[in-house]
Enzyme design. Structure first.
Site, PDB file in Angstrom:
ATOM      1  N   PRO A  92       0.821  -1.218   0.000  1.00  0.00           N
ATOM      2  CG  PRO A  92      -0.294  -1.257   2.053  1.00  0.00           C
ATOM      3  CD  PRO A  92       0.561  -2.079   1.155  1.00  0.00           C
ATOM      4  CD  GLU A 119       1.561  -4.800  10.324  1.00  0.00           C
ATOM      5  OE1 GLU A 119       1.632  -3.609   9.992  1.00  0.00           O
ATOM      6  OE2 GLU A 119       0.488  -5.413  10.475  1.00  0.00           O
ATOM      7  NE  ARG A 161      -7.796  -5.570 -20.907  1.00  0.00           N
ATOM      8  CZ  ARG A 161      -7.803  -4.349 -21.431  1.00  0.00           C
ATOM      9  NH1 ARG A 161      -6.871  -3.462 -21.108  1.00  0.00           N
ATOM     10  NH2 ARG A 161      -8.741  -3.988 -22.285  1.00  0.00           N
ATOM     11  CG  ASP A 176      -8.288  -0.446 -22.706  1.00  0.00           C
ATOM     12  OD1 ASP A 176      -9.272  -0.995 -23.217  1.00  0.00           O
ATOM     13  OD2 ASP A 176      -7.200  -1.003 -22.509  1.00  0.00           O
TER      14      ASP A 176
END
Ligand code: ADE
Length: 273
Positions: A92, A119, A161, A176
């Site tokens: 994150p 963690e 993709r 896209d």
């Protein structure tokens, strides 16, 4: 492209056998190797984590197993002819994962994923490999997952993709949402298919008109509407030079005004949908 994933939950990566990524593997366009990190532990309990220095909650993944695993994965890859590895560490605290980063990664021949649990991984692991190969720490969004494996699935699908021959229609990703150079970086508008009526709901008439110019115009207007509603930040970021007269009208109806510099901002009394 070669992909290696080192994880304590190899079965979490089973979805890589399915659908588009599964087909890319079957056709040989993608060579995916999933490795169990615990295979590089040497104690009875196959320990991969320990308490954090400095105290605090949770556990930290140990240097030892990660170092041995990544050394072996790199050595094996080089031995079988793989080149140009990039170590991708989902976290994150990483760089936001965007279509731009997906395009960048899709141009690399070899990605090695190091998804963490607990963690995170002892910092020295990233520092060590960053001296040898490019390392990119990547966040797939502003939320905290229980581990990086789901992020590996997300990144892999977005990257796979884009590989040549993986999507049937080479034009498919030109439009896209977020494609580099996509029309003014707008979200894609709604799509419809047969039947022409479902539960009393029809198809916007313009799509049945066969008039390509009007259809393109309608699609753009819808893209604007969606973007203004769901991602106003994208409109604010846009170079207003890409807006034509009709775009400006649509924005005005939706409650946006040009400021003196030309960029658009949302009027506080903006019309809600
Ligand atoms: N691991 C935990 N949360 C994550 C996130 N948001 N992105 C990437 N890896 C993660």
């Amino acid at each position: 492209m070669r992909l290696d994933v080192v994880t304590i939950f190899p079965e979490y990566l089973d979805p890589l056998d399915v659908s588009l990524v599964g087909k890319a593997r079957a056709s040989g366009r993608l060579d995916v190797q999933v490795h169990d990190l615990r295979g590089w532990t040497h104690d009875r309990h196959n320990t991969v984590d320990d308490t954090p220095y400095g105290g605090g909650p949770g556990m930290v993944m140990k240097t030892g197993p990660w170092g041995e695993a990544l050394d072996e994965v790199l050595a094996d890859g080089y031995e079988t002819g793989a080149r140009g590895p990039v170590l991708v560490v989902p976290t994150p605290s990483g760089r936001p994962f965007t279509q731009e980063l997906a395009v960048e990664l899709s141009g690399r021949p070899w990605l090695i994923f190091a998804p963490a649990r607990y963690e995170g991984i002892d910092r020295r692991v990233v520092e060590e490999y960053a001296t040898r190969i490019p390392v990119v720490e990547v966040s797939i969004g502003d939320y905290v997952l229980a581990g990086g494996e789901a992020a590996v699935l997300v990144i892999t699908e977005a990257v796979a993709r884009l590989l040549p021959g993986v999507l049937g229609n080479a034009e498919s990703h030109r439009d896209d949402s977020f494609a580099p150079g996509a029309m003014a970086d707008l979200l894609e508008g709604p799509v419809y298919t047969k039947p022409p009526e479902w539960r009393g709901r029809g198809i916007p008439g313009v799509l049945l008109s066969g008039h390509h110019g009007r259809i393109a115009r309608w699609r753009r207007d819808e893209a604007f509407r969606r973007t203004a509603l769901n991602r106003p930040d994208l409109i604010e970021r846009c170079d207003p030079a890409v807006f034509d007269k009709k775009d400006r009208e649509t924005l005005s109806i939706l409650g946006w005004s040009p400021e003196p510099g030309g960029r658009f901002w949302r009027r506080p009394d903006g019309v809600e949908e």
